[in-house]
Design an enzyme around this catalytic site. Structure first.
Site, PDB file in Angstrom:
ATOM      1  N   ARG A 103       0.871  -1.195   0.000  1.00 53.80           N
ATOM      2  CA  ARG A 103       0.000   0.000   0.000  1.00 53.80           C
ATOM      3  C   ARG A 103       0.893   1.225   0.000  1.00 53.80           C
ATOM      4  O   ARG A 103       1.698   1.411   0.916  1.00 53.80           O
ATOM      5  CB  ARG A 103      -0.924   0.003   1.220  1.00 53.80           C
ATOM      6  CG  ARG A 103      -1.643   1.324   1.416  1.00 53.80           C
ATOM      7  CD  ARG A 103      -2.765   1.271   2.423  1.00 53.80           C
ATOM      8  NE  ARG A 103      -3.915   0.575   1.883  1.00 53.80           N
ATOM      9  CZ  ARG A 103      -5.152   0.664   2.393  1.00 53.80           C
ATOM     10  NH1 ARG A 103      -5.386   1.412   3.455  1.00 53.80           N
ATOM     11  NH2 ARG A 103      -6.144  -0.002   1.843  1.00 53.80           N
ATOM     12  N   HIS A 130      -7.345   0.795  -6.471  1.00 53.85           N
ATOM     13  CA  HIS A 130      -7.537  -0.050  -5.274  1.00 53.85           C
ATOM     14  C   HIS A 130      -8.227  -1.349  -5.731  1.00 53.85           C
ATOM     15  O   HIS A 130      -9.378  -1.610  -5.409  1.00 53.85           O
ATOM     16  CB  HIS A 130      -8.400   0.700  -4.259  1.00 53.85           C
ATOM     17  CG  HIS A 130      -8.399   0.094  -2.885  1.00 53.85           C
ATOM     18  ND1 HIS A 130      -7.559  -0.933  -2.509  1.00 53.85           N
ATOM     19  CD2 HIS A 130      -9.156   0.378  -1.789  1.00 53.85           C
ATOM     20  CE1 HIS A 130      -7.796  -1.246  -1.252  1.00 53.85           C
ATOM     21  NE2 HIS A 130      -8.759  -0.480  -0.792  1.00 53.85           N
ATOM     22  N   GLN A 133     -10.110  -4.038  -3.489  1.00 53.97           N
ATOM     23  CA  GLN A 133     -11.436  -3.618  -3.021  1.00 53.97           C
ATOM     24  C   GLN A 133     -12.499  -3.958  -4.069  1.00 53.97           C
ATOM     25  O   GLN A 133     -13.600  -4.399  -3.742  1.00 53.97           O
ATOM     26  CB  GLN A 133     -11.448  -2.116  -2.739  1.00 53.97           C
ATOM     27  CG  GLN A 133     -12.783  -1.607  -2.216  1.00 53.97           C
ATOM     28  CD  GLN A 133     -13.132  -2.171  -0.854  1.00 53.97           C
ATOM     29  OE1 GLN A 133     -12.334  -2.102   0.071  1.00 53.97           O
ATOM     30  NE2 GLN A 133     -14.319  -2.743  -0.718  1.00 53.97           N
ATOM     31  N   ASP A 222     -17.327   7.160  -1.990  1.00 57.20           N
ATOM     32  CA  ASP A 222     -16.106   7.039  -1.176  1.00 57.20           C
ATOM     33  C   ASP A 222     -15.896   8.395  -0.506  1.00 57.20           C
ATOM     34  O   ASP A 222     -16.585   9.375  -0.830  1.00 57.20           O
ATOM     35  CB  ASP A 222     -14.931   6.682  -2.115  1.00 57.20           C
ATOM     36  CG  ASP A 222     -13.622   6.366  -1.375  1.00 57.20           C
ATOM     37  OD1 ASP A 222     -13.647   6.188  -0.143  1.00 57.20           O
ATOM     38  OD2 ASP A 222     -12.578   6.307  -2.055  1.00 57.20           O
ATOM     39  N   CYS A 262     -16.387   1.420   0.212  1.00 62.61           N
ATOM     40  CA  CYS A 262     -15.200   0.637   0.578  1.00 62.61           C
ATOM     41  C   CYS A 262     -14.850   0.780   2.054  1.00 62.61           C
ATOM     42  O   CYS A 262     -14.192  -0.091   2.619  1.00 62.61           O
ATOM     43  CB  CYS A 262     -14.011   1.019  -0.299  1.00 62.61           C
ATOM     44  SG  CYS A 262     -13.466   2.734  -0.102  1.00 62.61           S
ATOM     45  N   ARG A 290     -13.661  -8.831   1.290  1.00 59.54           N
ATOM     46  CA  ARG A 290     -12.230  -8.597   1.101  1.00 59.54           C
ATOM     47  C   ARG A 290     -11.454  -9.868   1.453  1.00 59.54           C
ATOM     48  O   ARG A 290     -10.512 -10.254   0.769  1.00 59.54           O
ATOM     49  CB  ARG A 290     -11.748  -7.436   1.990  1.00 59.54           C
ATOM     50  CG  ARG A 290     -12.268  -6.058   1.613  1.00 59.54           C
ATOM     51  CD  ARG A 290     -11.611  -5.545   0.353  1.00 59.54           C
ATOM     52  NE  ARG A 290     -10.172  -5.486   0.472  1.00 59.54           N
ATOM     53  CZ  ARG A 290      -9.478  -4.447   0.953  1.00 59.54           C
ATOM     54  NH1 ARG A 290     -10.110  -3.359   1.319  1.00 59.54           N
ATOM     55  NH2 ARG A 290      -8.160  -4.472   1.022  1.00 59.54           N
TER      56      ARG A 290
HETATM   57  N1  NVA Z   1     -10.026   6.664  -1.608  1.00 59.52           N
HETATM   58  C1  NVA Z   1      -9.664   6.236  -0.273  1.00 59.52           C
HETATM   59  C2  NVA Z   1      -9.904   4.773  -0.130  1.00 59.52           C
HETATM   60  C3  NVA Z   1      -9.579   4.218   1.247  1.00 59.52           C
HETATM   61  C4  NVA Z   1      -9.788   2.731   1.346  1.00 59.52           C
HETATM   62  C5  NVA Z   1      -8.215   6.589   0.014  1.00 59.52           C
HETATM   63  O1  NVA Z   1      -7.379   6.414  -0.878  1.00 59.52           O
HETATM   64  O2  NVA Z   1      -7.930   7.065   1.099  1.00 59.52           O
HETATM   65  N1   CP Z   2     -11.320  -0.282   2.276  1.00 58.15           N
HETATM   66  C1   CP Z   2     -10.051  -0.312   2.747  1.00 58.15           C
HETATM   67  O1   CP Z   2      -9.086  -0.553   2.020  1.00 58.15           O
HETATM   68  O2   CP Z   2      -9.941  -0.077   4.082  1.00 58.15           O
HETATM   69  P1   CP Z   2      -8.610   0.154   4.922  1.00 58.15           P
HETATM   70  O3   CP Z   2      -8.051   1.507   4.493  1.00 58.15           O
HETATM   71  O4   CP Z   2      -9.062   0.158   6.348  1.00 58.15           O
HETATM   72  O5   CP Z   2      -7.624  -0.931   4.622  1.00 58.15           O
END
Ligand code: NVA
Ligand code: CP
Length: 312
Positions: A103, A130, A133, A222, A262, A290
């Site tokens: 990540r 992502h 997800q 989101d 998500c 997930r």
């Molecule tokens: N768009 C959000 C998704 C988090 C799972 C982010 O990147 O923070």
């Molecule tokens: N949806 C998701 O990826 O959640 P986290 O940021 O908690 O991993």
């Protein structure tokens, strides 16, 4: 050849549906003696440069259930966080573990990791995509409407962000219809859109939520400010005024429409409590999925073909 999963289009349509079918099988046998351990003896690293709850939990638990050892690294506690090159990290990880979930911020860091690694690399979220997800989201749609995704009409109402991009790529591979309503200045990357359209995606971008919501069978959104955009939160709140998914928004959708997010969610911003905590919400199934989908993905990426039952 080492396969990676940096975006949904790293899977063919058949591979995607194979992973989703397998996820349902793994869900059905979870906690029974019939559950396989195809990754027994292997170790998988999970590296975080951003916060996570679901991704960490679902990968750690899923890797354990597949018989392997998860090794979680929080970047700021590692040499990577002190500037060790991503390529050196990739070479080193390839000597210790059998796969890595990463990540990060810039998607190019994931691509650099994948180029230098000799083990499968899985995108655990980048600023661009992502995809893990979306595997869970597509499994959730199938649980509501049946195995074919082609009949779904998805309304994305919100930021043209990493999740929006992943919905766009998924529409090209899975065949569902997608309409994204995004305010001016917050629309998806044109390159992601044109690539998906060149693969036959039925995708439209509009500026008013109503245009996306009319007739939608899946309504999703989101946060307005993603990780790394905290300083823009106030400005974004103004730009996204009117983009909340509330009861009035859900009324415009198909009467059987489901709501997906998500998570984490901000009640009162992108979604009302009445919707996310209401009867059309599938967000807890989505979060659970997930686990099942990532297990199926890791099995497909890492298990020897002879050890994999159910799909080839
Ligand atoms: N768009 C959000 C998704 C988090 C799972 C982010 O990147 O923070
Ligand atoms: N949806 C998701 O990826 O959640 P986290 O940021 O908690 O991993």
């Amino acid at each position: 050849m080492t396969r990676h999963f940096l975006t949904i289009s790293d899977l063919s349509r058949d591979e995607l549906f194979g992973v989703l079918d397998r996820a349902a099988e793994l869900k059905a046998v979870r906690g029974t003696s019939a559950h396989p351990e195809p990754l027994r003896g292997k170790s998988i690293a999970i590296v975080f440069e951003k916060a996570s709850t679901r991704t960490r939990l679902s990968f750690e638990v899923g890797i354990h259930e597949l018989g392997a050892q998860p090794v979680t690294l929080i970047s700021k506690d590692t040499q990577l966080g002190r500037g060790e090159p991503i390529e050196d990290t990739a070479r080193m990880l390839s000597r210790y573990v059998h796969g890595v979930v990463y990540r990060t911020f810039g998607h190019e860091r994931l691509e650099a990791l994948a180029r230098a690694a000799t083990i499968p690399v899985v995108n655990g979220l980048s600023d661009k995509f992502h995809p893990v997800q979306l595997l869970a989201d597509m499994m959730t749609i199938r649980q509501s409407f049946g195995p074919s995704l082609e009949g779904a009409r998805v309304a994305w109402v919100g930021d043209g962000n990493n999740m929006a991009h992943s919905w766009i790529v998924s529409s090209a591979i899975a065949g569902f219809e997608l309409v994204l309503a995004c305010p001016p200045g917050y629309q998806p990357d044109p390159g992601v859109l044109s690539d998906a359209r060149s693969r036959g995606a039925r995708v439209e971008v509009v500026e008013r939520p109503e245009e996306a919501l009319d007739g939608a069978t899946v309504v999703t959104t989101d946060v307005w400010a993603s990780m790394g955009q905290e300083a823009e939160a106030a400005e974004r709140e103004r730009a996204f005024a009117g983009f909340i998914i509330d009861d009035a928004a859900m009324k415009r959708a198909h009467r059987d429409a489901i709501f997906l997010h998500c998570l984490p969610a901000h009640r009162g911003e992108e979604v009302s409590a009445s919707v996310i905590d209401g009867p059309r919400s599938r967000v807890w199934d989505e979060a659970e999925n997930r686990l099942h989908t990532q297990k199926a993905l890791l099995e497909w990426l890492l298990a020897q073909p002879r050890e994999v039952a159910g799909f080839g």
